[in-house]
Structures are given as structure tokens and as C-alpha cells.
Enzyme design. Structure first.
Site, PDB file in Angstrom:
ATOM      1  N   TYR A 190       0.864  -1.182   0.000  1.00  0.00           N
ATOM      2  CA  TYR A 190       0.000   0.000   0.000  1.00  0.00           C
ATOM      3  C   TYR A 190       0.897   1.226   0.000  1.00  0.00           C
ATOM      4  O   TYR A 190       1.562   1.529   0.992  1.00  0.00           O
ATOM      5  CB  TYR A 190      -0.881  -0.056   1.252  1.00  0.00           C
ATOM      6  CG  TYR A 190      -2.017   0.937   1.329  1.00  0.00           C
ATOM      7  CD1 TYR A 190      -2.289   1.852   0.329  1.00  0.00           C
ATOM      8  CD2 TYR A 190      -2.849   0.938   2.461  1.00  0.00           C
ATOM      9  CE1 TYR A 190      -3.336   2.744   0.433  1.00  0.00           C
ATOM     10  CE2 TYR A 190      -3.912   1.823   2.569  1.00  0.00           C
ATOM     11  CZ  TYR A 190      -4.147   2.724   1.563  1.00  0.00           C
ATOM     12  OH  TYR A 190      -5.192   3.619   1.671  1.00  0.00           O
ATOM     13  N   LYS A 219      -1.409  -1.082  -4.204  1.00  0.00           N
ATOM     14  CA  LYS A 219      -2.363   0.016  -4.276  1.00  0.00           C
ATOM     15  C   LYS A 219      -1.548   1.305  -4.270  1.00  0.00           C
ATOM     16  O   LYS A 219      -0.929   1.666  -3.273  1.00  0.00           O
ATOM     17  CB  LYS A 219      -3.352   0.000  -3.113  1.00  0.00           C
ATOM     18  CG  LYS A 219      -4.447   1.070  -3.259  1.00  0.00           C
ATOM     19  CD  LYS A 219      -5.498   0.930  -2.171  1.00  0.00           C
ATOM     20  CE  LYS A 219      -6.706   1.823  -2.448  1.00  0.00           C
ATOM     21  NZ  LYS A 219      -6.412   3.249  -2.225  1.00  0.00           N
TER      22      LYS A 219
END
Length: 231
Positions: A190, A219
Site C-alpha cells: 500500500y 495500491k
């Protein structure tokens, strides 16, 4: 207004993009949406990923990032959280990015985050994808939350790099190896540098991919969107 764009990358190609829209119908037209559901704004991500996850689920479709409702006393409102998830599922959402930036996991204690994972696994079950964020400043805490997330039945975990104290690339890779092994579930790194102060660069992502077999993607919630194709 500058829009925050989030992108999933799997095996080198961009798969999911999220930005500001207002309805699921708009998703079909623009391939990007921010949905207003149950009074909150949930990041929704559209795309097609080739990797499979546990229980034969696929990372495919609209993945919402729900808020974490709180009571007036300041406790996590598990009933309201369950209703948020149920409403999203009934509205056609395919899964959830749980306790990420929108879910404010960093503002919750570890037990509260564990309860979110438990409730989500119970509510979502086989009806959708549950990706639980387990990021924290320490490897020990993140690994413990990852192990718990796996034990209650979420489908995958996501994790920001360890933050606050500066760490080397090798230390960040080691962090991801321990956290991923604790859950032994598909892992999404992330990248949220504006909040964590740590950026997952393309070079660092390659190091993680080489050393963490559970890795399924990234992400990418960084302002430098132009680097996307380098991952």
C-alpha cells in the site's frame, strides 16, 4: 481541485484506477468512480486482475474503501459497520479495502482493527472480497494483525510500509516478508507516501516482489501518478 488517484498494479500492468465520480452507473462510462454510499464517500476501484485469491475468488470489479463508524462514546460501532458493508454488497460492490486510509485504522487500536476484520469476514463471507489493512509502525503489530485477519477468514491483506522511523529498503522488504508469512494470504503493498512519509518506488517494489512470494500487487495512492508504468 486535485484528485487523489489510486491504482492497483499486478505483474507490471495497471489494473484498477480510482478517482472522483458519483454513481455506479458512472463507473460504466468513465472506468473510475467515487461512490457515495450510506452517507460516506468510498473509494471505488474498477479493473480486471489476473491473479486468483483464496476460495477461488478473483480480484475483479468494484472494491470499496468503507469508513469505520464510531459511536458517540468513541467506540467502533460494529453494527453500523456491518450495515455499511451490507448496503454496499446489496448495491453491487464486489469487495472491500478495509481499514485503509478511509477506514482510519491508524487512529484505532489493534483490538479495534481486529474486530473490524472479524465483522467484515462474517458479513462479506463468500459474497465478496475482503482485503484487510494491517499496517502499523512495527513489524510485530502488523504480523499479529495479519495472523488474526487470516484466522477469521478475510481473503487478503494489505499493508503500508512501516512508518515514523526511517528504514532502509532491505528493512522494508524484511517487514513485508514477516507480515506476509504471518497471514500466508495474498498481499497488497500500500503506497500512501503523503500519509506515511515512506514511498514505495518502482525499484523498491521490485525488491518486494522478488522476496515476498505472497505479493499480488500494489495500491498506488501516490501523487506522482506518472511513475505508474514503471512498476
Amino acid at each position: 481541485m486535485t484528485k487523489q488517484v489510486s491504482t492497483f498494479i499486478v505483474k507490471g500492468w495497471p489494473a484498477v484506477i480510482s478517482t472522483n465520480c458519483v454513481s455506479l452507473e458512472e463507473l460504466r462510462l468513465s472506468r473510475a468512480v467515487r461512490c457515495r454510499l450510506t452517507g460516506c464517500i468510498a473509494d471505488a476501484c474498477f479493473g480486471y486482475l489476473t491473479k486468483r485469491i483464496t476460495r477461488m475468488k478473483s480480484f475483479r470489479g468494484v472494491i470499496a474503501a468503507p469508513i469505520t463508524p464510531m459511536t458517540a462514546a468513541g467506540d467502533v460501532d460494529e453494527s453500523a459497520f456491518a450495515r455499511v458493508l451490507e448496503f454496499n454488497l446489496q448495491s453491487g460492490i464486489h469487495g472491500f479495502w478495509l481499514a485503509g486510509g478511509s477506514g482510519e485504522s491508524i487512529m484505532l487500536d489493534d483490538e479495534e482493527n481486529r474486530r473490524l476484520a472479524t465483522v467484515a469476514a462474517q458479513v462479506v463471507g463468500d459474497r465478496g472480497i475482503s482485503i484487510m489493512h494491517v499496517g502499523s509502525p512495527t513489524t510485530h503489530r502488523s504480523a499479529a494483525m495479519a495472523e488474526h485477519a487470516a484466522s477469521v477468514g478475510v481473503d487478503a491483506i494489505c499493508c503500508v510500509p512501516p512508518f515514523f522511523y526511517q528504514r532502509s529498503g532491505q528493512a522494508i522488504v524484511a517487514h513485508y516478508r514477516v507480515v506476509a508469512a504471518a497471514a500466508d494470504l495474498p498481499l497488497f503493498a500500500y503506497n500512501l507516501p503523503n500519509m506515511t512519509g515512506v514511498e514505495i518506488t518502482p525499484d523498491l517494489m521490485r525488491m518486494i516482489a522478488d522476496r515476498v512470494p505472497q505479493l499480488r500487487g500494489l495500491k498506488h495512492s501516490a501523487p506522482r501518478f506518472a511513475t505508474m508504468m514503471e512498476f
